[in-house]
Design a protein around this motif. Structure first.
Motif, short mmCIF file in Angstrom:
data_model
loop_
_atom_site.label_atom_id
_atom_site.label_comp_id
_atom_site.label_asym_id
_atom_site.label_seq_id
_atom_site.Cartn_x
_atom_site.Cartn_y
_atom_site.Cartn_z
N ASP A 599 97.07 44.63 32.37
CA ASP A 599 97.18 43.50 31.44
C ASP A 599 96.15 43.55 30.33
O ASP A 599 96.05 42.61 29.54
N GLY A 600 95.36 44.65 30.23
CA GLY A 600 94.37 44.78 29.18
C GLY A 600 93.04 44.16 29.48
O GLY A 600 92.19 44.07 28.58
N SER A 601 92.80 43.73 30.71
CA SER A 601 91.52 43.14 31.10
C SER A 601 90.56 44.24 31.53
O SER A 601 90.87 45.03 32.42
N LEU A 602 89.40 44.27 30.87
CA LEU A 602 88.34 45.21 31.23
C LEU A 602 87.32 44.47 32.10
O LEU A 602 86.80 43.42 31.70
N PHE A 603 87.02 45.03 33.26
CA PHE A 603 86.06 44.42 34.18
C PHE A 603 84.85 45.34 34.31
O PHE A 603 85.00 46.56 34.50
N VAL A 604 83.67 44.75 34.19
CA VAL A 604 82.41 45.46 34.43
C VAL A 604 81.66 44.69 35.50
O VAL A 604 81.45 43.48 35.37
N LEU A 605 81.26 45.38 36.56
CA LEU A 605 80.67 44.74 37.73
C LEU A 605 79.32 45.39 38.02
O LEU A 605 79.21 46.62 38.07
N LEU A 606 78.28 44.56 38.19
CA LEU A 606 76.93 45.03 38.50
C LEU A 606 76.37 44.18 39.63
O LEU A 606 76.28 42.96 39.50
N CYS A 607 76.01 44.82 40.74
CA CYS A 607 75.45 44.12 41.90
C CYS A 607 74.10 44.72 42.24
O CYS A 607 73.89 45.94 42.16
N ASP A 608 73.17 43.84 42.63
CA ASP A 608 71.81 44.24 42.99
C ASP A 608 71.53 43.76 44.40
O ASP A 608 71.49 42.57 44.67
N GLY A 609 71.41 44.72 45.34
CA GLY A 609 71.15 44.37 46.73
C GLY A 609 69.72 43.89 46.94
O GLY A 609 68.82 44.11 46.11
N MET A 610 69.50 43.23 48.08
CA MET A 610 68.17 42.69 48.40
C MET A 610 67.18 43.84 48.57
O MET A 610 67.42 44.79 49.33
N GLY A 611 66.07 43.77 47.83
CA GLY A 611 65.06 44.80 47.95
C GLY A 611 65.47 46.06 47.21
O GLY A 611 66.03 46.02 46.12
N SER A 612 65.19 47.19 47.80
CA SER A 612 65.52 48.47 47.20
C SER A 612 65.77 49.48 48.32
O SER A 612 65.59 49.18 49.50
N GLY A 613 66.17 50.67 47.93
CA GLY A 613 66.41 51.70 48.92
C GLY A 613 67.83 51.70 49.45
O GLY A 613 68.74 51.09 48.89
N SER A 614 68.02 52.41 50.58
CA SER A 614 69.37 52.63 51.13
C SER A 614 70.01 51.33 51.62
O SER A 614 71.22 51.14 51.48
N ALA A 615 69.21 50.42 52.22
CA ALA A 615 69.78 49.16 52.70
C ALA A 615 70.33 48.33 51.55
O ALA A 615 71.43 47.78 51.62
N ALA A 616 69.55 48.23 50.46
CA ALA A 616 70.02 47.48 49.29
C ALA A 616 71.23 48.16 48.66
O ALA A 616 72.17 47.48 48.22
N HIS A 617 71.23 49.48 48.63
CA HIS A 617 72.38 50.19 48.07
C HIS A 617 73.63 49.96 48.90
O HIS A 617 74.73 49.79 48.35
N ARG A 618 73.49 49.92 50.22
CA ARG A 618 74.64 49.68 51.09
C ARG A 618 75.23 48.29 50.85
O ARG A 618 76.45 48.12 50.77
N GLU A 619 74.38 47.28 50.70
CA GLU A 619 74.87 45.91 50.47
C GLU A 619 75.55 45.79 49.11
O GLU A 619 76.64 45.22 48.99
N SER A 620 74.93 46.32 48.08
CA SER A 620 75.52 46.18 46.74
C SER A 620 76.79 46.99 46.59
O SER A 620 77.77 46.54 45.98
N SER A 621 76.82 48.22 47.14
CA SER A 621 78.02 49.05 47.00
C SER A 621 79.20 48.46 47.78
O SER A 621 80.34 48.54 47.33
N GLU A 622 78.92 47.84 48.93
CA GLU A 622 80.00 47.21 49.68
C GLU A 622 80.57 46.01 48.91
O GLU A 622 81.78 45.81 48.87
N ALA A 623 79.67 45.23 48.30
CA ALA A 623 80.13 44.09 47.50
C ALA A 623 80.97 44.56 46.33
O ALA A 623 82.02 43.98 46.01
#
Length: 786
Positions: A599-623
């Motif tokens: 339908d012509g809608s462009l979506f840009v999504l940015l998520c920042d997990g709690m803290g940093s490192g692999s745990a934060a990356h896992r939370e943000s990437s899942e979201a």
């Protein structure tokens, strides 16, 4: 060579089995293969006897060419040689047998090259070999104009029959018998059947009665009964032309069969008897019309015999023939299927809504009062005072003094979270013989009270979230049902123009042109051989033809035989991205993505997990992964975010993690945009020389469940040249974002990538190296129309 190796492999396998078992074992695939080869042998032998113009027989060559190499081609070759020698005699048959051998040799020799798979290769080979072998024979007959015309016609028919026979066998060859026949396949089968009838017309009985003409009359009668006037006339004129060519006479049979097929089709709804009578009477009238050219009494006997056989045909076979000839209107069927799906979705949505109301009514009912603070002393007295000698004095005689003493101590205990000796009056603590035990038990009951309150609070929030999830699911299903019920606006003018274009190109396709709910043009094209239309130059030509810019839809996966084109957006977004992980970490806790819907809608999504490192990356990437699935499925952004927020809140109770969510939606048709935020860093919108900051006040998703699940929403309108900057909270650093807004205000739009890299570097210098940093800049631009 591949066919030869395949034959050798199969022969070796059969020899090995015979050596081991002492007998020849035929499995089901082998039996089916033998039946296929036998059918090709029989068809080639019959088609070899189909003569035109007093001795020209090109159709056996066409069958050999259509069968190709391997066992199929070899079986067809044997059948053609046998048929030519039997029907034409040794002298004439030898010429066609030699041509058939040459055709098979070409197929066998060139099997592995790429041009062999082209549709024109074997028809051209059949025509060429027929021309080579016939040249010698034509020299003996003489180069008269009549012979040249007939010889040229034979060459054309040899190539054309090879082409159409190959199409007729394509459902069998490609194992697609369950798919409906296309128009080309139906016409090819008619041509195959008509040429078979040419040979059968030469087989006579009881004098001058022809088996082929009798079979042709039966086929026309059955098709007229099953399909009506259209199929009756089409099959009638096809069969009649074949009989006329085989008989070397005037176009009598074409007229008779076509007229009889039309009249039988007129009365096909009155039953078989009326259909047969109409056919017989119409045929008799055709014979009377040609009385002065010679009486064709044989056709009357043939038609009478065919009518008797027609009345004896089983109804099941006629129903199957009707299913091939009569095609129900597809769009009406699709509308009924869509109405059925809409009703199912609406019913399911209503069921989830009722479930939501029922659960909400149960969950909102008051629970037993187990959280009364005064009850902690009742439980304490049951544990400590019931064995005390002064129980009667404290809790009966001096009940009022005891009650007042405990009531005075309760506020301090609730405020502090535990009780101490000073909270109780001196007269109570000094008189109580088990005061230390009483104070310890009261503190235990107070802790239990707090735990029960916390548990009930979380249970209530979880129940409310479950109810919200059911409400969200009901809303999503209702929205899908509403979309199905929406009337799409067709564009018959453009659809007619597209059909004419496909007809001129020789492309067999069924286009549908309409406007979707947003008013954007959409094309859905179905048919075989659509691959050339997927090329950019073909899409560009269709855009020019319809005066609307088009692009292929993002279909995953691509469906064979179906092409979807949608209206091209007038705007496009130029993006620049830069990211850097926290110093000392191997991965970044920031995760982003962007995609565009049909339908012509462009979506840009940015998520920042709690803290940093692999745990934060896992939370943000899942979201990001889950939210992208909702948005791609067409769920509205706010509804998708509410659903994700509730799910992450429930998950956060177990894991303790959370993530910020920053979502941008930009309509590339209108330039309108919106940002949706859960605890995310500010977003900056640059319009001309002005930079606007859009901030968030909500908590990150997964931090705490509650009833306030709505995201912060900021809406804006962009024009070409305007920019949107999305950043994670580590970019601005500790010195505020004034410097960031100044750099964005001074941006000239040349390189979004360069600006995002500069912002990341500057943020690192200002103290942002202690967190992950991501910056995404989009600049709206006008799309250049080709």
């Amino acid at each position: 060579m591949a066919a030869k190796n395949d034959l050798r492999t199969r022969a070796a396998r059969v020899s090995e089995e015979m050596r081991e078992t002492g007998r020849l074992v035929l499995r089901a695939p082998a039996l089916v293969r033998c039946a296929e080869c036998a059918m090709r042998f029989l068809l080639s032998a019959i088609l070899a006897g189909a003569e035109l113009f007093g001795g020209y027989a090109p159709f056996g060559l066409g069958m050999v060419a259509a069968s190709g190499s391997g066992l199929d081609g070899f079986s067809a070759l044997l059948g053609a040689c046998f048929g030519y020698l039997v029907f034409l005699g040794f002298a004439e048959g030898l010429r066609y047998a030699a041509a058939a051998i040459l055709v098979f040799s070409v197929a066998f020799a060139f099997y592995d090259i790429r041009p062999y798979r082209a549709a024109w290769f074997m028809p051209l080979a059949a025509a060429g070999m027929d021309a080579v072998t016939g040249f010698v024979y034509l020299s003996d007959r003489g180069w008269t104009p009549e012979n040249l015309i007939f010889f040229g016609t034979e060459i054309l028919l040899a190539g054309a029959s090879a082409y159409f026979y190959r199409i007729a066998f394509s459902p069998w060859r490609e194992n697609r018998e369950e798919d409906p026949l296309t128009l080309r396949q139906t016409v090819s089968l008619l041509i195959l059947g008509g040429t078979v009838l040419l040979t059968l017309s030469r087989v006579t009985f009881l004098g001058d009665l022809s088996v082929g003409r009798l079979a042709a009359a039966l086929v026309v009668m059955a098709c007229a009964y099953a399909g009506g006037m259209g199929p009756g006339a089409a099959i009638g004129i096809t069969a009649g032309m074949g009989m006329d060519l085989a008989g070397e006479g005037m176009a009598f049979y074409s007229m008779a069969y076509a007229f009889s097929g039309v009249m039988a089709g007129v009365f096909h709804r009155q039953g078989r008897l009326f259909t047969a009578l109409a056919y017989v009477l119409a045929n008799a009238v055709a014979v009377l019309w040609t009385w002065n050219t010679g009486v064709h009494l044989s056709i009357l006997y043939e038609v009478f015999a065919a009518s008797v056989l027609f009345l004896l045909l089983p109804e099941r076979g006629l129903r199957q023939l009707r299913s091939l000839l009569v095609r129900e209107p597809r769009r009406d069927t699709e509308s009924k299927a869509r109405a059925y799906a809409r009703a199912r979705l609406e019913g399911t949505a209503q069921a989830f809504r009722e479930l939501h109301d029922a659960l909400r009514g149960v969950f909102s009912s008051p629970d037993p009062n187990d959280n009364d603070a005064a009850g902690i002393f009742d439980r304490t007295a049951n544990r400590v005072c019931k064995s005390c000698p002064q129980q009667l004095i404290c809790w009966q005689r001096d009940y009022v003094d005891t009650y007042n003493a405990l009531n005075d101590a309760l506020p301090a205990m609730l405020e502090r979270g535990k009780g101490e000796g000073c909270d109780f009056p001196q007269h109570f603590s000094s008189r109580c013989q088990k005061f230390p035990q009483f104070l310890s038990a009261a503190n235990e009951e107070l802790s239990a009270l707090f735990y029960r309150r916390q548990f009930k609070s979380r249970l209530r929030e979880s129940r409310e979230e479950v109810c919200r999830q059911y409400a969200g699911l009901s809303a999503a299903l209702g929205s899908a049902a509403a979309e199905l019920s929406a009337e799409l606006s067709p564009d018959p003018v453009r659809e007619r123009r597209l059909r004419q274009h496909f007809a001129a190109l020789g492309v067999e396709a069924d286009p549908a042109v309409y406007y979707d709910q947003a008013g954007h043009l959409r094309l859905e094209i179905e048919g075989p051989g659509l691959q050339p239309l997927r090329r950019p130059e073909a899409v560009k030509k269709l855009s020019q033809l319809l005066a609307v810019p088009l692009r292929p839809a993002d279909e995953t996966p691509l469906r064979r035989g179906r092409l979807v084109l949608v209206e091209q957006e007038p705007f496009m977004a130029l993006a620049g991205v830069a990211a850097r992980k926290k110093d000392g970490e191997t991965v970044s806790g920031d995760t982003g993505t962007w995609f565009k819907r049909e339908d012509g809608s462009l979506f840009v999504l940015l998520c920042d997990g709690m803290g940093s490192g692999s745990a934060a990356h896992r939370e943000s990437s899942e979201a990001v992964r889950l939210l992208e699935g909702f948005l791609r499925a067409g769920v509205a952004p706010e509804e998708a975010l509410r659903t994700m927020w509730g799910a992450l809140a429930l998950q956060g109770e177990e894991t303790g993690g959370f993530t910020t969510i920053d979502l941008l939606r930009l309509d590339l048709f209108t330039g309108s945009g919106a940002v949706y935020k859960y605890g995310a860093a500010p977003t900056y919108v640059k319009k001309g020389g002005t930079v606007t900051r859009i901030s968030a006040s909500t908590l990150p998703a997964g931090l705490a469940p509650g009833s306030n699940a709505a995201p912060d929403v900021g809406r804006f309108q962009l024009e070409p040249g305007d920019c949107v900057l999305m950043v994670s909270d580590g970019v601005a650093g500790g010195d505020g974002d004034v410097w960031l807004r100044e750099k964005l205000r001074a941006f000239d739009g040349a390189s979004p990538k360069e600006l995002t890299r500069l912002l990341i570097d500057e943020g690192s210098r200002r103290g942002g190296a202690t967190d992950d940093r991501t910056a995404i800049l989009l600049r709206l631009a006008k799309r250049e129309q080709a």
